[in-house]
Design an enzyme around this catalytic site. Structure first.
Site, PDB file in Angstrom:
ATOM      1  N   ARG A 120      28.230  -6.304  35.238  1.00  0.00           N
ATOM      2  CA  ARG A 120      26.952  -6.582  35.894  1.00  0.00           C
ATOM      3  C   ARG A 120      27.189  -6.561  37.405  1.00  0.00           C
ATOM      4  O   ARG A 120      28.332  -6.471  37.859  1.00  0.00           O
ATOM      5  CB  ARG A 120      26.394  -7.938  35.435  1.00  0.00           C
ATOM      6  CG  ARG A 120      27.464  -9.025  35.391  1.00  0.00           C
ATOM      7  CD  ARG A 120      26.966 -10.374  35.716  1.00  0.00           C
ATOM      8  NE  ARG A 120      26.433 -10.437  37.058  1.00  0.00           N
ATOM      9  CZ  ARG A 120      27.182 -10.524  38.162  1.00  0.00           C
ATOM     10  NH1 ARG A 120      28.509 -10.548  38.109  1.00  0.00           N
ATOM     11  NH2 ARG A 120      26.614 -10.585  39.366  1.00  0.00           N
ATOM     12  N   ASP A 154      19.967  -5.639  44.737  1.00  0.00           N
ATOM     13  CA  ASP A 154      19.979  -4.671  43.627  1.00  0.00           C
ATOM     14  C   ASP A 154      19.224  -3.401  43.960  1.00  0.00           C
ATOM     15  O   ASP A 154      19.479  -2.345  43.378  1.00  0.00           O
ATOM     16  CB  ASP A 154      19.406  -5.315  42.366  1.00  0.00           C
ATOM     17  CG  ASP A 154      20.422  -6.285  41.798  1.00  0.00           C
ATOM     18  OD1 ASP A 154      20.497  -7.420  42.316  1.00  0.00           O
ATOM     19  OD2 ASP A 154      21.167  -5.899  40.880  1.00  0.00           O
ATOM     20  N   ARG A 157      19.381  -0.649  32.496  1.00  0.00           N
ATOM     21  CA  ARG A 157      18.940  -1.713  33.405  1.00  0.00           C
ATOM     22  C   ARG A 157      18.111  -1.062  34.516  1.00  0.00           C
ATOM     23  O   ARG A 157      18.641  -0.288  35.313  1.00  0.00           O
ATOM     24  CB  ARG A 157      20.135  -2.491  33.982  1.00  0.00           C
ATOM     25  CG  ARG A 157      20.884  -3.274  32.897  1.00  0.00           C
ATOM     26  CD  ARG A 157      21.683  -4.415  33.441  1.00  0.00           C
ATOM     27  NE  ARG A 157      20.848  -5.518  33.869  1.00  0.00           N
ATOM     28  CZ  ARG A 157      21.300  -6.548  34.578  1.00  0.00           C
ATOM     29  NH1 ARG A 157      22.573  -6.597  34.932  1.00  0.00           N
ATOM     30  NH2 ARG A 157      20.493  -7.527  34.936  1.00  0.00           N
ATOM     31  N   ALA A 182      25.012  -4.861  40.927  1.00  0.00           N
ATOM     32  CA  ALA A 182      24.509  -3.507  41.173  1.00  0.00           C
ATOM     33  C   ALA A 182      25.619  -2.469  41.442  1.00  0.00           C
ATOM     34  O   ALA A 182      25.674  -1.445  40.753  1.00  0.00           O
ATOM     35  CB  ALA A 182      23.490  -3.564  42.307  1.00  0.00           C
ATOM     36  N   GLN A 240      25.359 -16.807  36.932  1.00  0.00           N
ATOM     37  CA  GLN A 240      26.382 -16.008  37.622  1.00  0.00           C
ATOM     38  C   GLN A 240      27.042 -16.777  38.764  1.00  0.00           C
ATOM     39  O   GLN A 240      28.091 -16.380  39.255  1.00  0.00           O
ATOM     40  CB  GLN A 240      25.753 -14.721  38.195  1.00  0.00           C
ATOM     41  CG  GLN A 240      25.321 -13.704  37.168  1.00  0.00           C
ATOM     42  CD  GLN A 240      23.851 -13.867  36.798  1.00  0.00           C
ATOM     43  OE1 GLN A 240      23.311 -14.971  36.840  1.00  0.00           O
ATOM     44  NE2 GLN A 240      23.190 -12.783  36.441  1.00  0.00           N
ATOM     45  N   ASN A 270      16.530  -8.661  44.463  1.00  0.00           N
ATOM     46  CA  ASN A 270      17.816  -9.288  44.106  1.00  0.00           C
ATOM     47  C   ASN A 270      17.523 -10.295  43.000  1.00  0.00           C
ATOM     48  O   ASN A 270      16.371 -10.463  42.556  1.00  0.00           O
ATOM     49  CB  ASN A 270      18.454  -9.941  45.334  1.00  0.00           C
ATOM     50  CG  ASN A 270      19.901 -10.356  45.064  1.00  0.00           C
ATOM     51  OD1 ASN A 270      20.688  -9.557  44.571  1.00  0.00           O
ATOM     52  ND2 ASN A 270      20.245 -11.599  45.348  1.00  0.00           N
ATOM     53  N   LYS A 271      18.558 -10.947  42.549  1.00  0.00           N
ATOM     54  CA  LYS A 271      18.445 -11.879  41.423  1.00  0.00           C
ATOM     55  C   LYS A 271      17.271 -12.839  41.596  1.00  0.00           C
ATOM     56  O   LYS A 271      17.023 -13.345  42.694  1.00  0.00           O
ATOM     57  CB  LYS A 271      19.778 -12.642  41.297  1.00  0.00           C
ATOM     58  CG  LYS A 271      19.885 -13.633  40.179  1.00  0.00           C
ATOM     59  CD  LYS A 271      19.526 -13.081  38.820  1.00  0.00           C
ATOM     60  CE  LYS A 271      20.293 -11.848  38.433  1.00  0.00           C
ATOM     61  NZ  LYS A 271      19.714 -11.148  37.252  1.00  0.00           N
TER      62      LYS A 271
HETATM   63  O1  MRU Z   1      21.703  -9.398  36.677  1.00  0.00           O
HETATM   64  P1  MRU Z   1      22.927  -9.184  37.500  1.00  0.00           P
HETATM   65  O2  MRU Z   1      23.965 -10.242  37.323  1.00  0.00           O
HETATM   66  O3  MRU Z   1      23.479  -7.782  37.358  1.00  0.00           O
HETATM   67  O4  MRU Z   1      22.379  -9.313  38.980  1.00  0.00           O
HETATM   68  C1  MRU Z   1      23.268  -9.236  40.043  1.00  0.00           C
HETATM   69  C2  MRU Z   1      22.663  -9.584  41.328  1.00  0.00           C
HETATM   70  O5  MRU Z   1      21.497  -9.842  41.453  1.00  0.00           O
HETATM   71  C3  MRU Z   1      23.560  -9.510  42.493  1.00  0.00           C
HETATM   72  O6  MRU Z   1      23.211 -10.457  43.456  1.00  0.00           O
HETATM   73  C4  MRU Z   1      23.416  -8.124  43.107  1.00  0.00           C
HETATM   74  O7  MRU Z   1      23.627  -7.139  42.142  1.00  0.00           O
HETATM   75  C5  MRU Z   1      24.324  -7.916  44.209  1.00  0.00           C
HETATM   76  S1  MRU Z   1      25.932  -7.526  43.601  1.00  0.00           S
HETATM   77  C6  MRU Z   1      26.977  -7.191  44.824  1.00  0.00           C
END
Ligand code: MRU
Length: 367
Positions: free
Chosen positions: A51, A258, A92, A53, A218, A268-269
């Site tokens: 997981r 992302d 995704r 991005a 995470q 982003n998340k």
């Molecule tokens: O759902 P995820 O865990 O893949 O989401 C990840 C995030 O939102 C991270 O903050 C983002 O990908 C930046 S990773 C360097």
């Protein structure tokens, strides 16, 4: 001495095996998941074995290259390979790096395929993707070469953006971060955590508050990554962020991204938007750290960014155990979009982009 981060993938060149550290099992177990078979690759991205991005972008690149080689050995037609690519792209939807990684590899494959068909008048490249041993261009090798190049591009971007980010960190800064944007997610030194690591090794003594980041937690990976390097970290629930800001405990916020639209709106998340609003209210700088491969070169603003909705079970359970009353419903948008007006700067390998973002982003993407 600087410690190497735990990277999310190992590609074994001789056997063509793609191994992923199972991020669902960290921080307690380090188990490696074999994602070489195409269905296992799709599972690993969808179920978040891998997981973050940039990491899913690199893994999608390798996965597509491996699948091309496999399909060509089977003598499959181009439409079959393209149908597989569509399945990969659908795993995704929000992180644009996945589209970028897989499509770049596909472009390299198609280019080699057309060079091959030009050099061999007897081959019909439109209907049959298989190559002839007499030609120089090997489309499957070209695809794999591009996957390697993309991995290197991500590694370099991680380092460069982390160093650019040093200019926004003052000595002893207390930094709030959300989700996980370290080596596991960024497939390199880290993006948001890369900046923090660079600051730590530059002697700036940053202190980190890591949001737990429900529902997938995470933030525990962030705590794990920082702890390995002895960077001071405190795990907090995201509902505590406003309190911490009001108490003067946070000097700045840095998160990863992302997908970034051409006007700087950033997906982003889920929960990142809340933080940006809180930071703006408390006049705390809010930075995004991301490589240029996270910019969507087509989407003009955040309203057009597709948001992934995941299974409601992720909200109704904690670590796999149900914690909500039976019959209760939940929703699970996995990302939100922070409008660019709330962003102080976007830290990239080309430097820190600032408002007006439309112009600074266009300049960075064209340089
Ligand atoms: O759902 P995820 O865990 O893949 O989401 C990840 C995030 O939102 C991270 O903050 C983002 O990908 C930046 S990773 C360097």
């Amino acid at each position: 001495m600087e410690k190497a981060g735990l990277l999310p993938l190992r590609f074994l060149e001789e056997s063509g095996t793609l191994l992923l550290v199972d991020q669902r099992k960290l921080p307690f177990e380090e188990e490696w998941f074999d994602a070489t078979a195409f269905d296992d690759l799709l599972f690993s991205i969808k179920e978040m074995v891998v997981r973050g991005a940039p990491s899913i972008g690199v893994v999608a690149g390798y996965g597509h290259a491996l699948n091309i080689a496999r399909r060509m050995r089977q003598g499959a037609s181009l439409p079959v390979i393209e149908a597989d690519l569509e399945r990969l792209l659908a795993t995704r939807p929000t992180a644009v790096n996945l589209q970028y990684g897989a499509r770049q590899v596909h472009k390299a494959f198609m280019q080699a395929l057309s060079e091959h068909s030009n050099s061999n008048a007897n081959t019909n490249a439109n209907t049959n993707a298989n190559t002839n041993a007499n030609t120089n261009a090997d489309p499957a090798e070209a695809a794999l070469k591009e996957a390697h190049r993309l991995y290197q591009e991500v590694l370099d971007a991680n380092y460069q953006l982390s160093n650019h980010g040093l200019s926004v960190i003052s000595k002893g800064a207390s930094i709030l971060t959300h989700c996980n944007a370290g080596p596991l997610a960024a497939c390199g030194y880290g993006t948001a955590l890369g900046v923090i690591r660079a600051a730590h090794y530059a002697g700036l003594q940053p202190q980190v508050f890591a949001d737990e980041t429900r529902p997938r937690n995470q933030g525990r990976l962030t705590a794990f990554e920082l702890q390995r390097e002895e960077i001071p970290v405190t795990l907090v629930c995201e509902s505590m962020s406003g309190f911490l800001m009001k108490c003067g405990k946070i000097d700045l916020v840095i998160t990863g991204a992302d997908r970034i639209a051409l006007n700087g709106d950033t997906a982003n998340k889920i929960g990142t938007y809340n933080l940006a609003v809180l930071a703006s209210f408390h006049k705390i700088p809010f930075f995004i750290a991301a490589p240029l491969s996270t910019f969507d070169r087509v989407t003009t603003d955040g309203d057009s960014i597709p948001i992934e909705f995941r299974a409601e079970e992720e909200v109704l359970t904690f670590d796999g155990a149900r914690h909500a009353p039976p019959g209760v419903k939940a929703i699970n948008p996995s990302f939100d979009v922070t409008p660019s007006q709330l962003i102080s700067g976007i830290i990239t390998e080309k430097g820190i982009l600032r408002a007006p973002f439309q112009e600074s982003i266009a300049a960075a993407l064209s340089s």
